[in-house]
Motif scaffolding. Structure first.
Motif, PDB file in Angstrom:
ATOM      1  N   UNK A 167       0.811  -1.180   0.137  1.00  0.00           N
ATOM      2  CA  UNK A 167      -0.146   0.027   0.156  1.00  0.00           C
ATOM      3  C   UNK A 167       0.990   1.152  -0.162  1.00  0.00           C
ATOM      4  N   UNK A 168       0.592   2.115  -0.997  1.00  0.00           N
ATOM      5  CA  UNK A 168       1.421   3.434  -1.143  1.00  0.00           C
ATOM      6  C   UNK A 168       0.925   4.299   0.026  1.00  0.00           C
ATOM      7  N   UNK A 169       2.027   4.986   0.530  1.00  0.00           N
ATOM      8  CA  UNK A 169       1.756   5.848   1.470  1.00  0.00           C
ATOM      9  C   UNK A 169       1.298   7.157   0.542  1.00  0.00           C
ATOM     10  N   UNK A 170       0.350   8.043   1.206  1.00  0.00           N
ATOM     11  CA  UNK A 170      -0.207   9.156   0.309  1.00  0.00           C
ATOM     12  C   UNK A 170       0.867  10.155   0.275  1.00  0.00           C
ATOM     13  N   UNK A 171       0.920  10.720  -1.014  1.00  0.00           N
ATOM     14  CA  UNK A 171       1.598  12.029  -1.296  1.00  0.00           C
ATOM     15  C   UNK A 171       3.139  11.752  -1.309  1.00  0.00           C
ATOM     16  N   UNK A 172       3.323  10.516  -1.491  1.00  0.00           N
ATOM     17  CA  UNK A 172       4.765  10.100  -1.654  1.00  0.00           C
ATOM     18  C   UNK A 172       5.197   9.873  -3.085  1.00  0.00           C
ATOM     19  N   UNK A 173       4.367   9.836  -4.015  1.00  0.00           N
ATOM     20  CA  UNK A 173       4.613   9.470  -5.425  1.00  0.00           C
ATOM     21  C   UNK A 173       5.376   8.240  -5.553  1.00  0.00           C
ATOM     22  N   UNK A 174       4.637   7.058  -5.001  1.00  0.00           N
ATOM     23  CA  UNK A 174       5.104   5.695  -4.904  1.00  0.00           C
ATOM     24  C   UNK A 174       6.349   5.388  -4.305  1.00  0.00           C
ATOM     25  N   UNK A 175       7.132   6.506  -3.627  1.00  0.00           N
ATOM     26  CA  UNK A 175       8.662   6.227  -3.303  1.00  0.00           C
ATOM     27  C   UNK A 175       8.480   5.248  -1.808  1.00  0.00           C
ATOM     28  N   UNK A 176       7.325   5.480  -1.134  1.00  0.00           N
ATOM     29  CA  UNK A 176       7.302   4.667   0.194  1.00  0.00           C
ATOM     30  C   UNK A 176       6.065   3.847   0.247  1.00  0.00           C
ATOM     31  N   UNK A 177       5.931   2.618   0.733  1.00  0.00           N
ATOM     32  CA  UNK A 177       4.874   1.871   0.510  1.00  0.00           C
ATOM     33  C   UNK A 177       5.175   0.873   1.795  1.00  0.00           C
ATOM     34  N   UNK A 178       4.041   0.217   1.979  1.00  0.00           N
ATOM     35  CA  UNK A 178       4.089  -0.730   3.262  1.00  0.00           C
ATOM     36  C   UNK A 178       3.269  -2.005   2.884  1.00  0.00           C
ATOM     37  N   UNK A 179       3.748  -3.262   3.138  1.00  0.00           N
ATOM     38  CA  UNK A 179       3.290  -4.408   2.796  1.00  0.00           C
ATOM     39  C   UNK A 179       2.850  -4.901   4.186  1.00  0.00           C
ATOM     40  N   UNK A 180       1.458  -4.814   4.319  1.00  0.00           N
ATOM     41  CA  UNK A 180       0.567  -4.989   5.485  1.00  0.00           C
ATOM     42  C   UNK A 180       0.111  -6.325   5.315  1.00  0.00           C
ATOM     43  N   UNK A 181      -0.004  -7.205   6.392  1.00  0.00           N
ATOM     44  CA  UNK A 181      -0.156  -8.664   6.348  1.00  0.00           C
ATOM     45  C   UNK A 181      -1.643  -8.900   6.979  1.00  0.00           C
TER      46      UNK A 181
END
Length: 280
Positions: A167-181
């Protein structure tokens, strides 16, 4: 995630000619265990296991991080245990970083390859073995489950991070995301063990300061990480241990992705004074 690789400690010992200077440190707010300290001399063993050794990355300490323990377990051929957990109130997460293991949960057999993830509720009958001729390594994160009246403990599940869309963090242009289980809204869970992903140049652009205790094991890449008042360099194989409210931020240094396995305690009241009776 394609072409995923994870760092696992190789063990061994450095030569007598190596300089002592390293990045290991333990402060009042955080600790860093760089990959270079995960040598043979600091391994531990547990009763009821065969062909096993482990590195203890974190354990509860009064006045520091108190909610969890984290191990890197290495199994040689035919290594494992039929009764790995001796605390009926402990929940756990297994994350495989090298090789392949056979996990049996309540009588159901699962094969976990690299990237394999399992959540194990408290009071679960389980076993784990390496049936191959190659080494297998996995993270084992343990926490005493905090029960809440009216909520059942969450059920066991097995997956692989390659099958979970970050899941991409808002307002990060795809540079920061988290794989949540697990679903963040599922109040049955009192801990989250996720994977945080940064593309080269990605940042945490503010000093996060919150109640969760953290364990961060760097799976890939490198970064400059803010811990309390310090900026430190970290790379694949390093472990960071943060007590509650320790400020944190980071710059992903490239040239590859920066990724870490993240533990945090969630969804429960802060424990108050031991022995306090709210009815008085």
């Amino acid at each position: 995630m394609s072409n995923v690789s994870y760092y696992a400690p190789p063990g061994g010992h450095p030569p007598q000619t190596q300089l002592l200077t390293d990045r290991a440190m333990f402060t009042e707010a955080y600790a860093i265990l760089p990959k270079g300290v995960l040598q043979d001399i600091v391994t531990s063993h547990l009763p009821g296991w065969t062909n096993m050794r482990m590195w203890v990355l974190a354990r509860p300490l009064s006045g520091f991080a108190e909610t969890f323990s984290q191990y890197i377990v290495e199994l040689s051929a035919n290594g494992g245990s039929d009764n790995p957990e001796n605390d009926p109130e402990a929940e756990g997460v297994i994350f495989v970083v090298k090789g392949e293991v056979e996990l049996v949960l309540n009588g159901t057999q699962h094969t976990l390859q690299e990237g394999g993830y399992a959540f194990i509720p408290p009071s679960t009958k389980w076993s784990i073995h390496n049936r191959s001729h190659d080494l297998a390594s996995f993270h084992w994160i343990r926490k005493r489950y905090q029960r809440v009246e009216g909520l059942d403990a969450p059920e066991a599940f097995v997956t692989n991070e390659k099958d979970v869309k970050p899941l991409v963090m808002p307002d990060t242009e795809g540079r920061w995301s988290t794989t949540r289980f697990v679903d963040m809204a599922d109040m049955r869970h009192d801990m989250h063990v996720n994977i945080v992903n940064f593309e080269p140049g990605g940042v945490i652009p503010f000093a996060e300061t919150h109640i969760m205790e953290h364990g961060l094991y760097v799976l890939e890449g490198k970064a400059v990480y803010r811990l309390n008042q310090d900026w430190v360099e970290v790379e694949a194989g390093d472990f960071m241990w943060l007590r509650a409210f320790c400020p944190q931020a980071c710059y992903a240094g490239g040239p590859s992705r920066f990724r870490y396995l993240l533990y945090k305690d969630v969804n429960r009241h802060a424990n108050l004074t031991i022995g306090f009776d709210p009815r008085r």
